[in-house]
Design a protein around this motif. Structure first.
Motif, PDB file in Angstrom:
ATOM      1  N   ALA A  84    -111.506  47.168 -28.342  1.00  0.00           N
ATOM      2  CA  ALA A  84    -112.948  47.231 -28.592  1.00  0.00           C
ATOM      3  C   ALA A  84    -113.538  45.826 -28.688  1.00  0.00           C
ATOM      4  CB  ALA A  84    -113.224  48.017 -29.864  1.00  0.00           C
ATOM      5  N   ASP A  85    -112.830  44.925 -29.346  1.00  0.00           N
ATOM      6  CA  ASP A  85    -113.297  43.540 -29.449  1.00  0.00           C
ATOM      7  C   ASP A  85    -113.376  42.884 -28.074  1.00  0.00           C
ATOM      8  OD1 ASP A  85    -113.530  43.721 -32.178  1.00  0.00           O
ATOM      9  OD2 ASP A  85    -111.572  42.809 -32.607  1.00  0.00           O
ATOM     10  N   ARG A  86    -112.364  43.131 -27.245  1.00  0.00           N
ATOM     11  CA  ARG A  86    -112.363  42.574 -25.884  1.00  0.00           C
ATOM     12  C   ARG A  86    -113.539  43.109 -25.089  1.00  0.00           C
ATOM     13  NH1 ARG A  86    -109.145  41.035 -22.377  1.00  0.00           N
ATOM     14  NH2 ARG A  86    -109.460  42.921 -21.153  1.00  0.00           N
ATOM     15  N   SER A  87    -113.736  44.406 -25.141  1.00  0.00           N
ATOM     16  CA  SER A  87    -114.819  45.019 -24.378  1.00  0.00           C
ATOM     17  C   SER A  87    -116.173  44.506 -24.842  1.00  0.00           C
ATOM     18  CB  SER A  87    -114.766  46.543 -24.521  1.00  0.00           C
ATOM     19  OG  SER A  87    -113.617  47.073 -23.897  1.00  0.00           O
ATOM     20  N   LEU A 127    -116.652  40.997 -23.539  1.00  0.00           N
ATOM     21  CA  LEU A 127    -116.945  40.989 -22.110  1.00  0.00           C
ATOM     22  C   LEU A 127    -118.408  41.318 -21.861  1.00  0.00           C
ATOM     23  CD1 LEU A 127    -116.237  40.969 -19.109  1.00  0.00           C
ATOM     24  CD2 LEU A 127    -115.448  43.332 -19.350  1.00  0.00           C
ATOM     25  N   ARG A 128    -118.903  42.342 -22.511  1.00  0.00           N
ATOM     26  CA  ARG A 128    -120.285  42.756 -22.289  1.00  0.00           C
ATOM     27  C   ARG A 128    -121.269  41.688 -22.781  1.00  0.00           C
ATOM     28  NH1 ARG A 128    -119.345  49.131 -24.063  1.00  0.00           N
ATOM     29  NH2 ARG A 128    -117.203  49.103 -23.309  1.00  0.00           N
ATOM     30  N   ILE A 129    -120.948  41.087 -23.930  1.00  0.00           N
ATOM     31  CA  ILE A 129    -121.797  40.007 -24.435  1.00  0.00           C
ATOM     32  C   ILE A 129    -121.777  38.829 -23.464  1.00  0.00           C
ATOM     33  CG2 ILE A 129    -122.030  38.268 -26.252  1.00  0.00           C
ATOM     34  CD1 ILE A 129    -121.005  40.398 -28.221  1.00  0.00           C
ATOM     35  N   MET A 140    -110.571  43.155 -12.506  1.00  0.00           N
ATOM     36  CA  MET A 140    -109.751  43.741 -13.573  1.00  0.00           C
ATOM     37  C   MET A 140    -109.517  42.722 -14.673  1.00  0.00           C
ATOM     38  SD  MET A 140    -107.857  46.643 -13.924  1.00  0.00           S
ATOM     39  CE  MET A 140    -106.700  47.211 -15.164  1.00  0.00           C
ATOM     40  N   PHE A 141    -109.955  43.042 -15.887  1.00  0.00           N
ATOM     41  CA  PHE A 141    -109.660  42.235 -17.070  1.00  0.00           C
ATOM     42  C   PHE A 141    -108.684  43.021 -17.945  1.00  0.00           C
ATOM     43  CE2 PHE A 141    -113.836  40.327 -16.103  1.00  0.00           C
ATOM     44  CZ  PHE A 141    -113.496  38.991 -16.151  1.00  0.00           C
ATOM     45  N   ILE A 200    -107.353  39.578 -13.838  1.00  0.00           N
ATOM     46  CA  ILE A 200    -107.343  38.521 -14.846  1.00  0.00           C
ATOM     47  C   ILE A 200    -106.592  39.007 -16.080  1.00  0.00           C
ATOM     48  CG2 ILE A 200    -108.747  36.913 -16.163  1.00  0.00           C
ATOM     49  CD1 ILE A 200    -109.102  36.819 -13.087  1.00  0.00           C
ATOM     50  N   VAL A 201    -105.514  38.325 -16.416  1.00  0.00           N
ATOM     51  CA  VAL A 201    -104.699  38.681 -17.583  1.00  0.00           C
ATOM     52  C   VAL A 201    -105.019  37.726 -18.722  1.00  0.00           C
ATOM     53  CG1 VAL A 201    -102.380  38.983 -18.492  1.00  0.00           C
ATOM     54  CG2 VAL A 201    -102.866  39.567 -16.113  1.00  0.00           C
ATOM     55  N   ALA A 202    -105.609  38.278 -19.801  1.00  0.00           N
ATOM     56  CA  ALA A 202    -105.912  37.524 -21.016  1.00  0.00           C
ATOM     57  C   ALA A 202    -106.850  36.346 -20.729  1.00  0.00           C
ATOM     58  CB  ALA A 202    -104.631  37.033 -21.685  1.00  0.00           C
ATOM     59  N   GLY A 203    -107.088  35.557 -21.740  1.00  0.00           N
ATOM     60  CA  GLY A 203    -107.897  34.355 -21.571  1.00  0.00           C
ATOM     61  C   GLY A 203    -109.361  34.617 -21.287  1.00  0.00           C
ATOM     62  N   LEU A 204    -109.890  35.786 -21.682  1.00  0.00           N
ATOM     63  CA  LEU A 204    -111.285  36.099 -21.397  1.00  0.00           C
ATOM     64  C   LEU A 204    -112.211  35.295 -22.304  1.00  0.00           C
ATOM     65  CD1 LEU A 204    -113.458  37.796 -20.046  1.00  0.00           C
ATOM     66  CD2 LEU A 204    -113.084  39.554 -21.791  1.00  0.00           C
ATOM     67  N   SER A 205    -113.163  34.601 -21.693  1.00  0.00           N
ATOM     68  CA  SER A 205    -114.170  33.868 -22.446  1.00  0.00           C
ATOM     69  C   SER A 205    -115.462  33.880 -21.641  1.00  0.00           C
ATOM     70  CB  SER A 205    -113.727  32.424 -22.719  1.00  0.00           C
ATOM     71  OG  SER A 205    -113.482  31.743 -21.509  1.00  0.00           O
ATOM     72  N   ALA A 206    -116.577  33.757 -22.331  1.00  0.00           N
ATOM     73  CA  ALA A 206    -117.884  33.877 -21.676  1.00  0.00           C
ATOM     74  C   ALA A 206    -118.049  32.877 -20.530  1.00  0.00           C
ATOM     75  CB  ALA A 206    -118.990  33.691 -22.712  1.00  0.00           C
ATOM     76  N   GLU A 207    -117.570  31.638 -20.729  1.00  0.00           N
ATOM     77  CA  GLU A 207    -117.768  30.614 -19.698  1.00  0.00           C
ATOM     78  C   GLU A 207    -116.933  30.863 -18.441  1.00  0.00           C
ATOM     79  OE1 GLU A 207    -114.888  28.935 -22.823  1.00  0.00           O
ATOM     80  OE2 GLU A 207    -116.793  30.035 -22.781  1.00  0.00           O
ATOM     81  N   ARG A 208    -115.887  31.705 -18.554  1.00  0.00           N
ATOM     82  CA  ARG A 208    -115.049  31.986 -17.380  1.00  0.00           C
ATOM     83  C   ARG A 208    -115.578  33.146 -16.546  1.00  0.00           C
ATOM     84  NH1 ARG A 208    -109.365  33.473 -18.362  1.00  0.00           N
ATOM     85  NH2 ARG A 208    -109.146  32.929 -16.171  1.00  0.00           N
ATOM     86  N   ILE A 209    -116.488  33.922 -17.101  1.00  0.00           N
ATOM     87  CA  ILE A 209    -116.914  35.148 -16.427  1.00  0.00           C
ATOM     88  C   ILE A 209    -117.592  34.864 -15.095  1.00  0.00           C
ATOM     89  CG2 ILE A 209    -118.502  37.106 -16.553  1.00  0.00           C
ATOM     90  CD1 ILE A 209    -117.845  37.320 -19.506  1.00  0.00           C
ATOM     91  N   ARG A 210    -118.551  33.946 -15.077  1.00  0.00           N
ATOM     92  CA  ARG A 210    -119.296  33.698 -13.831  1.00  0.00           C
ATOM     93  C   ARG A 210    -118.389  33.214 -12.694  1.00  0.00           C
ATOM     94  NH1 ARG A 210    -124.382  33.256 -12.157  1.00  0.00           N
ATOM     95  NH2 ARG A 210    -125.197  33.636 -14.257  1.00  0.00           N
ATOM     96  N   PRO A 211    -117.562  32.186 -12.886  1.00  0.00           N
ATOM     97  CA  PRO A 211    -116.706  31.767 -11.764  1.00  0.00           C
ATOM     98  C   PRO A 211    -115.744  32.863 -11.310  1.00  0.00           C
ATOM     99  CG  PRO A 211    -116.111  30.604 -13.783  1.00  0.00           C
ATOM    100  CD  PRO A 211    -117.415  31.275 -14.040  1.00  0.00           C
ATOM    101  N   ILE A 212    -115.253  33.670 -12.243  1.00  0.00           N
ATOM    102  CA  ILE A 212    -114.348  34.760 -11.864  1.00  0.00           C
ATOM    103  C   ILE A 212    -115.067  35.763 -10.970  1.00  0.00           C
ATOM    104  CG2 ILE A 212    -113.146  36.800 -12.753  1.00  0.00           C
ATOM    105  CD1 ILE A 212    -112.304  35.082 -15.157  1.00  0.00           C
ATOM    106  N   LEU A 213    -116.276  36.145 -11.362  1.00  0.00           N
ATOM    107  CA  LEU A 213    -117.035  37.111 -10.562  1.00  0.00           C
ATOM    108  C   LEU A 213    -117.469  36.513  -9.230  1.00  0.00           C
ATOM    109  CD1 LEU A 213    -119.230  38.995 -13.187  1.00  0.00           C
ATOM    110  CD2 LEU A 213    -116.856  39.345 -12.529  1.00  0.00           C
ATOM    111  N   ASP A 214    -117.793  35.219  -9.222  1.00  0.00           N
ATOM    112  CA  ASP A 214    -118.155  34.539  -7.969  1.00  0.00           C
ATOM    113  C   ASP A 214    -117.007  34.629  -6.957  1.00  0.00           C
ATOM    114  OD1 ASP A 214    -120.675  33.815  -8.739  1.00  0.00           O
ATOM    115  OD2 ASP A 214    -120.119  31.805  -9.403  1.00  0.00           O
ATOM    116  N   VAL A 215    -115.805  34.291  -7.425  1.00  0.00           N
ATOM    117  CA  VAL A 215    -114.634  34.304  -6.545  1.00  0.00           C
ATOM    118  C   VAL A 215    -114.322  35.730  -6.087  1.00  0.00           C
ATOM    119  CG1 VAL A 215    -112.149  33.909  -6.444  1.00  0.00           C
ATOM    120  CG2 VAL A 215    -113.628  32.216  -7.514  1.00  0.00           C
ATOM    121  N   ALA A 216    -114.426  36.692  -6.986  1.00  0.00           N
ATOM    122  CA  ALA A 216    -114.128  38.083  -6.641  1.00  0.00           C
ATOM    123  C   ALA A 216    -115.080  38.600  -5.573  1.00  0.00           C
ATOM    124  CB  ALA A 216    -114.209  38.962  -7.885  1.00  0.00           C
TER     125      ALA A 216
END
Length: 215
Positions: A28-31, A34-36, A95-96, A117-133
């Motif tokens: 729940a914390d991860r989800s 991610l949404r935030i 996939m997170f 993406i395995v672990a290491g989820l942070s707000a600043e990583r979201i945009r580049p991850i989605l860009d590449v995907a």
């Protein structure tokens, strides 16, 4: 990436039935993070859906541009639901997960996941991850279209070659049985095709069929 892209997150409900369930609390914390993170990056998060039997229908209604799967120990099950739900209308899938079992990665990529993406989820990583995907998905779709176009061209060439062989055989038959030159035989076949509203290859096939029937 265009922030206006419609994004759907597929994840378990944030409500926790048992506060002592550490795995559920962690998920729940991860989800929530991610949404935030998506909202902080200005993305258009249109829905959060569970991976259930209604997923296909809900995705068809929402028509998202990108799907994010957020799962932990049930990562493979959640992914299977999403892949089944998008098999007729492909979309980029990210996939997170905290599931460290890398045996799932190969299957996930084969199923069409653009980023795993395995672990290491942070707000600043979201945009580049989605860009590449998204870039990877668009590249793969372009390759598939090129392959389909190439196969179509091959099929057309194969059909043309087959038609040419039929026409040549029919011309030879006329030349042999009616004493015509090659040009005369071709003109006779072409006139028959025009008079009957048929393709030249269809006339040739009919001629050969009759010749086979009569011997």
């Amino acid at each position: 990436m265009n922030p206006a892209l419609r994004i759907v997150v597929v994840a378990p409900d944030l409500d926790i039935a048992d506060p002592e369930d550490e795995q559920a609390v962690r998920q729940a914390d991860r989800s929530r993070s991610l949404r935030i993170g998506l909202l902080e990056n200005g993305f258009n998060l249109i829905a959060s859906l569970p991976a259930d039997v209604f997923l296909t229908e809900r995705l068809a209604q929402l028509q998202p541009d990108l799907i994010i799967v957020d799962a932990e120990s049930d990562a493979r099950d959640a992914l299977e639901h999403v892949v089944m739900a998008t098999r007729d209308e492909r979309r980029p899938i990210v996939m997170f997960t905290n599931d460290g079992d890398t045996r799932h990665v190969k299957d996930a990529v084969a199923a069409g996941v653009s980023a795993y993406i395995v672990a290491g989820l942070s707000a600043e990583r979201i945009r580049p991850i989605l860009d590449v995907a998204l870039a990877r998905f668009e590249h793969e779709q372009a390759l598939l279209q090129t392959l389909a176009s190439t196969q179509s061209e091959r099929d057309e060439l194969s059909a043309e070659l087959k038609d040419r062989k039929l026409i040549d055989r029919a011309k030879g038959l006329l030349m042999q049985r009616q004493g015509l030159s090659e040009d005369e035989a071709f003109k006779k076949m072409r006139k028959t095709a025009m008079d009957k509203g048929l393709k030249l290859a269809e006339v040739a096939q009919r001629m050969l069929d009759v010749a086979d029937l009569l011997g």
